[in-house]
Design an enzyme around this catalytic site. Sequence first.
Site, PDB file in Angstrom:
ATOM      1  N   HIS A 298      46.240 -52.140  17.051  1.00 41.04           N
ATOM      2  CA  HIS A 298      45.543 -53.415  17.299  1.00 41.04           C
ATOM      3  C   HIS A 298      45.957 -54.375  16.179  1.00 41.04           C
ATOM      4  O   HIS A 298      46.249 -53.943  15.059  1.00 41.04           O
ATOM      5  CB  HIS A 298      44.043 -53.137  17.248  1.00 41.04           C
ATOM      6  CG  HIS A 298      43.159 -54.281  17.622  1.00 41.04           C
ATOM      7  ND1 HIS A 298      42.875 -55.312  16.749  1.00 41.04           N
ATOM      8  CD2 HIS A 298      42.468 -54.552  18.749  1.00 41.04           C
ATOM      9  CE1 HIS A 298      42.038 -56.159  17.334  1.00 41.04           C
ATOM     10  NE2 HIS A 298      41.779 -55.722  18.557  1.00 41.04           N
TER      11      HIS A 298
ATOM     12  N   ASP B 286      41.895 -45.755  12.092  1.00 36.62           N
ATOM     13  CA  ASP B 286      41.140 -46.760  12.833  1.00 36.62           C
ATOM     14  C   ASP B 286      40.474 -46.053  14.014  1.00 36.62           C
ATOM     15  O   ASP B 286      41.127 -45.701  14.995  1.00 36.62           O
ATOM     16  CB  ASP B 286      42.095 -47.863  13.315  1.00 36.62           C
ATOM     17  CG  ASP B 286      41.377 -48.907  14.142  1.00 36.62           C
ATOM     18  OD1 ASP B 286      40.190 -48.717  14.451  1.00 36.62           O
ATOM     19  OD2 ASP B 286      42.033 -49.918  14.494  1.00 36.62           O
TER      20      ASP B 286
ATOM     21  N   GLN C 117      38.321 -47.197  18.657  1.00 38.44           N
ATOM     22  CA  GLN C 117      38.329 -46.809  20.072  1.00 38.44           C
ATOM     23  C   GLN C 117      38.057 -45.320  20.268  1.00 38.44           C
ATOM     24  O   GLN C 117      38.124 -44.838  21.395  1.00 38.44           O
ATOM     25  CB  GLN C 117      39.687 -47.151  20.703  1.00 38.44           C
ATOM     26  CG  GLN C 117      39.956 -48.631  20.816  1.00 38.44           C
ATOM     27  CD  GLN C 117      39.042 -49.348  21.793  1.00 38.44           C
ATOM     28  OE1 GLN C 117      38.421 -48.720  22.653  1.00 38.44           O
ATOM     29  NE2 GLN C 117      38.945 -50.654  21.689  1.00 38.44           N
TER      30      GLN C 117
ATOM     31  N   LYS D  70      31.342 -51.156  19.752  1.00 35.85           N
ATOM     32  CA  LYS D  70      32.116 -50.341  20.700  1.00 35.85           C
ATOM     33  C   LYS D  70      31.480 -48.970  20.910  1.00 35.85           C
ATOM     34  O   LYS D  70      32.003 -48.147  21.661  1.00 35.85           O
ATOM     35  CB  LYS D  70      33.558 -50.196  20.204  1.00 35.85           C
ATOM     36  CG  LYS D  70      34.314 -51.542  20.210  1.00 35.85           C
ATOM     37  CD  LYS D  70      35.774 -51.370  19.958  1.00 35.85           C
ATOM     38  CE  LYS D  70      36.449 -52.664  19.547  1.00 35.85           C
ATOM     39  NZ  LYS D  70      36.726 -53.569  20.681  1.00 35.85           N
TER      40      LYS D  70
HETATM   41  N1  PLP Z   1      41.008 -51.493  16.156  1.00 36.62           N
HETATM   42  C1  PLP Z   1      41.043 -51.216  17.454  1.00 36.62           C
HETATM   43  C2  PLP Z   1      41.811 -50.027  17.935  1.00 36.62           C
HETATM   44  C3  PLP Z   1      40.375 -52.026  18.362  1.00 36.62           C
HETATM   45  O1  PLP Z   1      40.425 -51.766  19.669  1.00 36.62           O
HETATM   46  C4  PLP Z   1      39.654 -53.137  17.874  1.00 36.62           C
HETATM   47  C5  PLP Z   1      38.972 -54.049  18.819  1.00 36.62           C
HETATM   48  O2  PLP Z   1      39.250 -54.093  19.988  1.00 36.62           O
HETATM   49  C6  PLP Z   1      39.629 -53.371  16.505  1.00 36.62           C
HETATM   50  C7  PLP Z   1      40.316 -52.523  15.659  1.00 36.62           C
HETATM   51  C8  PLP Z   1      38.880 -54.524  15.935  1.00 36.62           C
HETATM   52  O3  PLP Z   1      37.521 -54.355  16.160  1.00 36.62           O
HETATM   53  P1  PLP Z   1      36.502 -55.536  15.822  1.00 36.62           P
HETATM   54  O4  PLP Z   1      36.996 -56.753  16.538  1.00 36.62           O
HETATM   55  O5  PLP Z   1      35.192 -55.036  16.331  1.00 36.62           O
HETATM   56  O6  PLP Z   1      36.505 -55.705  14.343  1.00 36.62           O
END
Ligand code: PLP
Length: 507
Positions: free
Chosen positions: A222, A299, A302, A325
Amino acid sequence: MRGDPVSAPSFPDPQPTAPPVSPLDPAWLAQMANAMFGALPAAPGPAYDPRDALAAPAVAVTYPTVRPAMPEPPAASSTPQFYFVDAAVPPPGDRTGAHPAFDVHAVRRDFPTLQERINGHPVAWLDNAATTHKPQAVIDRLAQFYAHENSNIHRAAHALAGRATDAYEGARETVRRFINAPAVEEVVFVRGATEAINLVAKSWGVRHVGKDDEIVVSHLEHHANIVPWQQLAAATGARLRVIPVDDSGQLRLDEFARLLNRRTKLVAVTQVSNALGTVAPVAQIAAMARRAGARVLVDAAQSVSHMRVDVQALDADFLVFSGHKVFAPTGIGVLWGKREVLEDMPPWQGGGNMIADVTFEHTEFQGIPNRFEAGTGNIADAAGLGAALDYVNRIGIENIALHEHALLDYGMRELGAIRGVRLIGTAQDKASVMSFVLAGYETFEVGAALDRQGIAVRTGHHCAQPILHRFGLEATVRPSLAFYNTRDEIDRLVRVVRDLAARRRSA
Ligand code: PLP
């Protein structure tokens, strides 16, 4: 000039002229289908009973609706009970694994938003990778906090400060148990995964990454796990390197092994790809990175809602996730770090709450985790996060994984069978996400057609442009599952996509 782009020396995208993804391997599909459903009936199949798919234990018990009555406020007390969960906080979750069988229809009744109608249809929420809905237990927890516990925390002699502090610190302990962290001080509350990664980049990174050092990310990341490292590389003269994926969307560990060297300072990888659903072998990656002397950030944005995440089993140095999430409110998330790593990091923001003593000449900082929590935190939503994790624990993460896996397998098989559908992300190890494109349609056209039937999916680049480029795409349609989804919702999705495909062929 547009914006202020960061340009960091980075290696070119691996396999820039990658071949198109191969069609879903029928042998694998058959294997997965057999594993999850036994021999599949020819379509149209019998009515869906989740217990068939989930190989439920011998005695099937309906899962009770998790909607505790709003507890009474705690009795007035002149002594604040800091750091002890009092009667105002729901009981801690059950990690024993002794859960009743999972009943998706009972669970759905806990989610008010799932009772909504959109365009005259019951909403089918297949946008869980973007955010999840909240069970009544979480909504009630927020209302309870503001009705009975509201105060700033940590520094007051009055009772409400005690309740609020208990709520906040009790949630920290719930998070610790949920990810099996060794110590509650290792859990830092932040706004979400993005903020957690930025904290690590701007605190640990600035202290430990220098010129010509290397930061390894994967092609699946991401943007939240790319851009902060690019910024760090630009500031320090370090380089960003990228683990490539194969045509199924799985990471190439052979290539990863070649990337590691004594300049590698950090390996930052996602556990589940938000665009493809690939489950990356993060424990193996962490072990390889450690042997090369690098730190590891996982991370888990997900993954936490789909599978058991155990920081001690992963043996990473950092793990991050966002509350929203995993059925908790927005605006609250977690950075977990190993004690010795966090203790060696400078604060990244200054202000109240993170200090022990301040003069105009000198400031003494608090220990972890407070030194990373400058200012007033998101107290109510931390309590909401605790309630969400308790809820997940009561259902049982293994029950969740089984149910979702059966749905994912079914959805991939049904979507993959539609002429004109190209599935993007066909790794054997997958969770939740069923990205695809449909020949003859822009992705937003598919999204709009689904919305007309009350079906919510995401279309676009999903903040993961590099991995879509790897497959020659700018966008996909991305249905993504949570445990409250049903086979009926997938059937509705498939019907719309099948109709669109047929209309284009006959046009
Ligand atoms: N990392 C992954 C794999 C994600 O899917 C997301 C959001 O979709 C994020 C990081 C960032 O999350 P946030 O926008 O809640 O900080």
